[in-house]
Design a protein around this motif. Sequence first.
Motif, mmCIF file in Angstrom:
data_model
loop_
_atom_site.group_PDB
_atom_site.id
_atom_site.type_symbol
_atom_site.label_atom_id
_atom_site.label_comp_id
_atom_site.label_asym_id
_atom_site.label_seq_id
_atom_site.Cartn_x
_atom_site.Cartn_y
_atom_site.Cartn_z
ATOM 1 N N ALA A 183 -4.840 8.647 7.316
ATOM 2 C CA ALA A 183 -4.010 7.922 6.359
ATOM 3 C C ALA A 183 -4.337 6.633 5.688
ATOM 4 O O ALA A 183 -3.499 6.057 5.453
ATOM 5 N N TYR A 184 -5.612 6.386 5.602
ATOM 6 C CA TYR A 184 -6.212 5.067 5.077
ATOM 7 C C TYR A 184 -6.378 5.422 3.767
ATOM 8 O O TYR A 184 -7.027 6.325 3.621
ATOM 9 N N ILE A 185 -6.059 4.493 3.067
ATOM 10 C CA ILE A 185 -6.361 4.698 1.431
ATOM 11 C C ILE A 185 -7.939 4.338 1.324
ATOM 12 O O ILE A 185 -8.459 3.469 1.684
ATOM 13 N N MET B 204 0.834 -1.265 0.061
ATOM 14 C CA MET B 204 -0.248 -0.302 -0.073
ATOM 15 C C MET B 204 0.862 1.280 0.090
ATOM 16 O O MET B 204 1.661 1.488 0.826
ATOM 17 N N ALA C 90 0.588 4.894 0.855
ATOM 18 C CA ALA C 90 -0.560 5.744 1.272
ATOM 19 C C ALA C 90 0.226 7.078 1.251
ATOM 20 O O ALA C 90 0.040 7.715 0.288
ATOM 21 N N GLY D 29 -8.497 -1.572 3.640
ATOM 22 C CA GLY D 29 -8.465 -1.571 5.139
ATOM 23 C C GLY D 29 -6.861 -1.860 5.105
ATOM 24 O O GLY D 29 -6.060 -1.572 4.586
ATOM 25 N N ASP D 30 -6.458 -2.428 6.556
ATOM 26 C CA ASP D 30 -4.933 -2.597 6.873
ATOM 27 C C ASP D 30 -4.571 -3.973 6.191
ATOM 28 O O ASP D 30 -5.466 -4.856 6.610
ATOM 29 N N PHE D 31 -3.814 -3.958 5.110
ATOM 30 C CA PHE D 31 -3.650 -5.017 4.225
ATOM 31 C C PHE D 31 -2.812 -6.120 5.413
ATOM 32 O O PHE D 31 -3.132 -7.330 5.231
ATOM 33 N N GLY D 32 -1.808 -5.727 6.087
ATOM 34 C CA GLY D 32 -1.266 -6.425 7.005
ATOM 35 C C GLY D 32 -2.318 -7.329 7.819
ATOM 36 O O GLY D 32 -2.167 -8.558 8.198
HETATM 37 N N1 URA Z 1 -1.590 0.724 4.747
HETATM 38 C C1 URA Z 1 -2.700 -0.154 4.770
HETATM 39 O O1 URA Z 1 -2.516 -1.382 5.085
HETATM 40 N N2 URA Z 1 -3.728 0.415 4.300
HETATM 41 C C2 URA Z 1 -3.954 1.781 3.967
HETATM 42 O O2 URA Z 1 -5.002 2.060 3.619
HETATM 43 C C3 URA Z 1 -2.898 2.399 4.233
HETATM 44 C C4 URA Z 1 -1.830 1.987 4.561
#
Ligand code: URA
Length: 244
Positions: A228-230, A167, A169, A235-238
């Motif tokens: 700062a999420y896209i 990601m 961002a 969501g949170d890729f991890g």
């Molecule tokens: N990292 C993520 O995993 N998701 C986002 O939207 C931004 C940064």
Amino acid sequence: MSSSSNVPVPPPQPSLQPNALSANSVASSTSSLPSSVFTLPQTAQLEALYTIIRNKHTSRGDFLFYSDRIIRLLVEEGLNHLPVVKKSVVTPTGSTYDGVGFEGKICGVSILRAGEAMEAGLREVCRSVRIGKILIQRDEETMQPKLFYSKFPQDIAKRYVLLLDPMLATGGSAMKAVDVLMENGVSEDRIIFINLISSPEGLKTFCERFPQLKVITGWIDQGLNEKAYIIPGLGDFGERRYCE
Ligand code: URA
């Protein structure tokens, strides 16, 4: 089982042409991308893969499977940007085939932790590729991205580097990672940054800072929210990848 008469039948959805450019793709609607940015072909198939991984109801298993498919496409596209030299081989028919071969050695560098998810995709395509790692986190005092750990192949300065982070961002971690690579002797034009989703603002900041570095991105989204999420993002890729 026959359908019950009280079950509402959804209206038929208009079908899209398989290669229709989507209104969801910023890349398909703007020609103002920096020349160093390359998106995957914005096909309906690719959009279908993104629709699965963006869906908050998608299971972890499906998220893994479909994000891996996109990662594979991205890695293949990244390899298209490596230089080649002429190379002739003799085929089993005894004829000479004048082709090309890759010019230099490569390595991957993943930005921990989410970037690690892209390592397998790189290994599938480049057998026994060397992979380095870099951990960057925000310094709580300065609020700036700070290097916590890095481990690279010792000859990294002589290699082309595929920098892996899903990601893009704000671009803060990726820019810090490039700084660290350059401090280790890698020249900017030997780095290819590969990600699944970019924000337009992160992409702009990153490309202005490193105009010689190529960026391969699967999709460019609308922008960033206040955290700062896209957006729309995934969501949170991890979290999606590693946590049930
Ligand atoms: N990292 C993520 O995993 N998701 C986002 O939207 C931004 C940064």
